[in-house]
Write a protein that holds these residues in place. Structure first.
Motif, mmCIF file in Angstrom:
data_model
loop_
_atom_site.group_PDB
_atom_site.id
_atom_site.type_symbol
_atom_site.label_atom_id
_atom_site.label_comp_id
_atom_site.label_asym_id
_atom_site.label_seq_id
_atom_site.Cartn_x
_atom_site.Cartn_y
_atom_site.Cartn_z
ATOM 1 N N THR A 133 18.991 38.161 65.742
ATOM 2 C CA THR A 133 19.950 37.089 65.993
ATOM 3 C C THR A 133 19.793 36.651 67.443
ATOM 4 O O THR A 133 19.679 37.483 68.344
ATOM 5 N N PHE A 134 19.712 35.340 67.626
ATOM 6 C CA PHE A 134 19.567 34.821 68.988
ATOM 7 C C PHE A 134 20.244 33.473 69.120
ATOM 8 O O PHE A 134 20.187 32.637 68.222
ATOM 9 N N SER A 135 20.904 33.267 70.261
ATOM 10 C CA SER A 135 21.526 31.982 70.536
ATOM 11 C C SER A 135 21.294 31.643 72.013
ATOM 12 O O SER A 135 21.330 32.528 72.865
ATOM 13 N N TYR A 136 20.996 30.383 72.321
ATOM 14 C CA TYR A 136 20.820 29.970 73.714
ATOM 15 C C TYR A 136 22.157 29.904 74.428
ATOM 16 O O TYR A 136 22.236 30.005 75.636
ATOM 17 N N ASN A 137 23.205 29.706 73.603
ATOM 18 C CA ASN A 137 24.518 29.455 74.167
ATOM 19 C C ASN A 137 25.527 30.189 73.293
ATOM 20 O O ASN A 137 25.566 29.972 72.083
ATOM 21 N N LYS A 153 28.503 29.915 72.672
ATOM 22 C CA LYS A 153 29.454 29.142 71.877
ATOM 23 C C LYS A 153 28.782 28.425 70.706
ATOM 24 O O LYS A 153 29.415 28.098 69.715
ATOM 25 N N ALA A 154 27.494 28.156 70.863
ATOM 26 C CA ALA A 154 26.796 27.398 69.809
ATOM 27 C C ALA A 154 26.413 28.308 68.649
ATOM 28 O O ALA A 154 26.408 29.537 68.780
#
Ligand SMILES: Nc1ncnc2c1ncn2[C@@H]1O[C@H](COP(=O)(O)OP(=O)(O)OP(=O)(O)O)[C@@H](O)[C@H]1O
Ligand SMILES: [Mg+2]
Length: 228
Positions: free
Chosen positions: A9-13, A15-16
């Protein structure tokens, strides 16, 4: 030898919505795997996670060691998060969509030698490998040329030469056909086939090019569409 992506699992932000959510896939060396999926589904992000430029929030990316070690001691895997960026860089070679952006030396030969010197190879080994890979990619005649003057296809071959000279376990190409005409696509496809046969590395080709994938890759990992 395999490259296993487990529940990443990866998110740049924060909140996004995550770019990758619980994503798993297995890549096998000895094959050329096409990594496909719609624009924005996270293919380049996955490549950066594999290279260690980005770190997964959750999940692991494991590099299987070669067959012999496996037989003697049971399964052996390296968790890429245990390696430094430099160590990962030696195991995973990456060719950007626009290879010109990763060339910074003042001559073709120097560009290949740079990575080898950085690895700590001595002068003889550096010279030997540089000559070998200039020949392999048919760019010997440009050895002393300023890379800026090479064509797009030649720049791509220079980056391939620089990356493969370091003998990586994996080679990842991001949209390698995007700016090539039919003749250069065929040339690239033939090179990939040759590399698979002759070099001991697994190959992942990120591509939207269905014809190219059909002709030159032998398995596919398709990334799911994000419901954004
Ligand atoms: N540095 C960044 N910061 C914030 N968001 C980013 C960044 N890089 C990519 N993204 C977002 O992450 C998502 C996945 O991008 P990525 O570039 O991995 O997709 P891709 O599958 O390679 O797309 P394409 O086929 O267009 O190259 C996109 O929504 C993109 O806007
Ligand atoms: Mg991309």
């Amino acid at each position: 030898m395999s490259l296993t992506v487990s529940n990443v699992t990866f998110s740049y932000n924060k909140k996004a919505k995550p770019v990758l959510k619980d994503f798993s896939a297995e890549f096998y060396s000895g094959r050329i795997t096409a990594l496909t999926g719609e624009n924005g589904c996270g293919k380049t992000t996955l490549a950066k996670l594999i290279m260690g430029i980005l770190k997964p929030y959750e999940g692991r990316i494991m590099l299987g060691e070669d067959g012999q070690e496996r037989k003697e001691d049971g399964p052996r895997e390296t968790d890429l998060s245990d390696l430094s960026l430099a160590e990962t860089g030696r195991k995973i070679g990456y060719v950007m969509q626009n290879p010109a952006r990763q060339i910074f030396s003042t001559s073709v030969s120097e560009e290949i030698r740079y990575g080898l010197k950085n690895m700590g190879l001595n002068e003889d080994e550096t010279n030997y490998r540089a000559a070998e890979f200039l020949r392999y990619f048919d760019i010997e005649k440009y050895a002393d040329t300023f890379p800026f003057f090479l064509s797009q296809g030649e720049k791509q071959r220079l980056v391939l030469a620089s990356v493969l000279a370091m003998e990586p376990a994996w080679l990842i190409l991001d949209e390698p056909t995007a700016s090539l005409d039919i003749k250069r696509k065929t040339l690239l496809g033939n090179y990939l086939t040759k590399i698979r046969k002759e070099k001991n590395c697994g190959i992942i080709v990120i591509t939207h090019d269905r014809d190219f994938a059909k002709k030159y890759t032998d398995s596919e990992v398709r990334m799911g569409d994000r419901d954004v």
